[in-house]
Design an enzyme around this catalytic site. Structure first.
Site, PDB file in Angstrom:
ATOM      1  N   HIS A 136      -8.211   3.097  -4.656  1.00 28.60           N
ATOM      2  CA  HIS A 136      -8.200   4.055  -3.556  1.00 28.60           C
ATOM      3  C   HIS A 136      -7.484   5.345  -3.956  1.00 28.60           C
ATOM      4  O   HIS A 136      -7.879   6.440  -3.534  1.00 28.60           O
ATOM      5  CB  HIS A 136      -7.505   3.427  -2.340  1.00 28.60           C
ATOM      6  CG  HIS A 136      -7.520   4.281  -1.125  1.00 28.60           C
ATOM      7  ND1 HIS A 136      -8.673   4.548  -0.415  1.00 28.60           N
ATOM      8  CD2 HIS A 136      -6.530   4.949  -0.477  1.00 28.60           C
ATOM      9  CE1 HIS A 136      -8.396   5.329   0.614  1.00 28.60           C
ATOM     10  NE2 HIS A 136      -7.103   5.593   0.597  1.00 28.60           N
ATOM     11  N   ASP A 148     -12.079   0.734  -5.008  1.00 22.51           N
ATOM     12  CA  ASP A 148     -11.280   0.759  -3.783  1.00 22.51           C
ATOM     13  C   ASP A 148     -11.256  -0.638  -3.171  1.00 22.51           C
ATOM     14  O   ASP A 148     -12.305  -1.237  -2.935  1.00 22.51           O
ATOM     15  CB  ASP A 148     -11.873   1.762  -2.792  1.00 22.51           C
ATOM     16  CG  ASP A 148     -10.890   2.204  -1.719  1.00 22.51           C
ATOM     17  OD1 ASP A 148     -10.102   1.366  -1.245  1.00 22.51           O
ATOM     18  OD2 ASP A 148     -10.914   3.388  -1.356  1.00 22.51           O
ATOM     19  N   SER A 172      -9.581   9.315   2.660  1.00 21.71           N
ATOM     20  CA  SER A 172      -8.961   8.177   3.333  1.00 21.71           C
ATOM     21  C   SER A 172      -9.018   8.356   4.857  1.00 21.71           C
ATOM     22  O   SER A 172     -10.104   8.412   5.421  1.00 21.71           O
ATOM     23  CB  SER A 172      -7.530   7.996   2.815  1.00 21.71           C
ATOM     24  OG  SER A 172      -6.994   6.771   3.198  1.00 21.71           O
TER      25      SER A 172
END
Length: 329
Positions: free
Chosen positions: A304, A275, A121
């Site tokens: 995600h 995602d 991330s």
């Protein structure tokens, strides 16, 4: 770190970079892995990816986890003295963060080559920045569930997170005396709609995780997490995330293609198939402009969150296998 001049033009005095190391630096200083933190996390959240027999094996590698500015350990709104504390905390970009991390690696440890930079991330976005800003130093990069530039849709998602938090009257422009709990709960529910995928909810995966219901999952896993965090810290990290762009610096002057093309490191770029704000399509475009990169898609319905260290054992195992292959190359 002393006094540091930031990309935004302000000077942060008495800046501090918190970090944790695992393993031992060898005599040649060539066994270094840098593993930056992700949004809303501190270094312990990365630890499920570290262990004997795993790719990030502390018996083989010297692993450094630098904490992102704004995360409450490194300089943040919550721990910076006036006049730059709380709502006055300046915007710190990835360019700033990676410059500070470079100082840590070179000045504290005397390291000239990094075997691997990797992360999830916001950690993935930092990984891309390492590859572009220090192409002659970084041998390999492995960003997963992140991008080299924050997409417009991603930016808008974060606007929703910010707006929900700041709508609480207790927010008081960041000068609150008690936490804006209503705002934190609201932003948690906005976030919960984006981080997992539609399939995650359709298949009721949250029940398999031990939650009694959807509402229990939202209250415990989402509200419970963000109610523990400082609201100004959250917004500081959001500001860093929204400004993410490996070319937005003096080295590349906004030329995104040039920045991607300058990454010399062997790269495995790993998006999650589902995602919703770092979609594989964005990484496909980026990989097409990188000279030595492969796209390795994480086939998961966790969205995600599948990339979160240790969140889903199958996804963690897939990422670990890719890291092993990359380190062996």
């Amino acid at each position: 770190m002393g006094n540091v001049d930031l990309q935004c033009g302000l000077r942060l005095r008495g800046a501090q970079l918190a970090y944790q190391t695992y393993g031992e630096l060898n005599a040649r200083k060539d066994n270094v892995i840098v593993f930056p933190t992700f949004f809303g996390s501190q270094h312990p959240a990365n630890e499920p990816m570290i262990g004997p027999g795993m790719a990030l094996d502390p018996t083989r590698y010297f692993i450094i986890i630098p904490n992102l500015f704004g995360n409450g350990l490194s300089s943040s709104p919550s721990n910076t003295p006036e006049p730059y504390g709380r709502a006055r905390f300046p915007r710190v970009t990835y360019y700033d963060n990676i410059g500070f991390q470079h100082r840590l690696v070179t000045e504290q440890f005397g390291v000239e080559r990094i075997a691997l930079v990797c992360g999830f991330s916001m950690g993935a976005q930092q990984t891309f920045h390492w590859g572009a800003l220090y192409p002659d130093m970084v041998e390999r990069i492995a960003p997963w569930c992140g991008s080299a530039k924050t997409a417009r849709h991603n930016f808008v998602f974060l606007e929703g997170v910010k707006s929900a938090l700041c709508a609480d009257d207790a927010w008081q422009g960041g000068w609150y005396d008690s936490p804006p709990a209503k705002g934190l709960r609201a932003m948690s529910r906005v976030y919960a709609g984006w981080a997992p995928s539609q399939a995650f909810y359709r298949e009721k995966v949250y029940l398999d995780l031990g939650f009694s219901s959807l509402e229990d999952y939202l209250i415990t896993a989402w509200e419970g997490r963000y109610l523990q965090q400082d609201a100004n810290n959250i917004l500081a990290m959001v500001a860093t995330w929204q400004a993410g762009d490996i070319s937005d610096n003096p080295l590349y002057g906004g030329d995104f293609a040039k920045a991607l093309g300058s990454i010399k490191a062997r790269a495995f770029v790993m998006p999650s198939r589902t995602d919703q704000y770092f979609p594989p399509e964005d990484n496909e475009i980026e990989v097409s402009m990188m000279p030595n990169a492969d796209l390795r898609v994480i086939e998961t319905i966790w969205g995600h969150t599948g990339g979160g260290p240790g969140r889903n054992p199958a996804d963690t195992a897939f990422i670990d296998a890719q890291l092993k292959e990359l380190l062996a190359s």
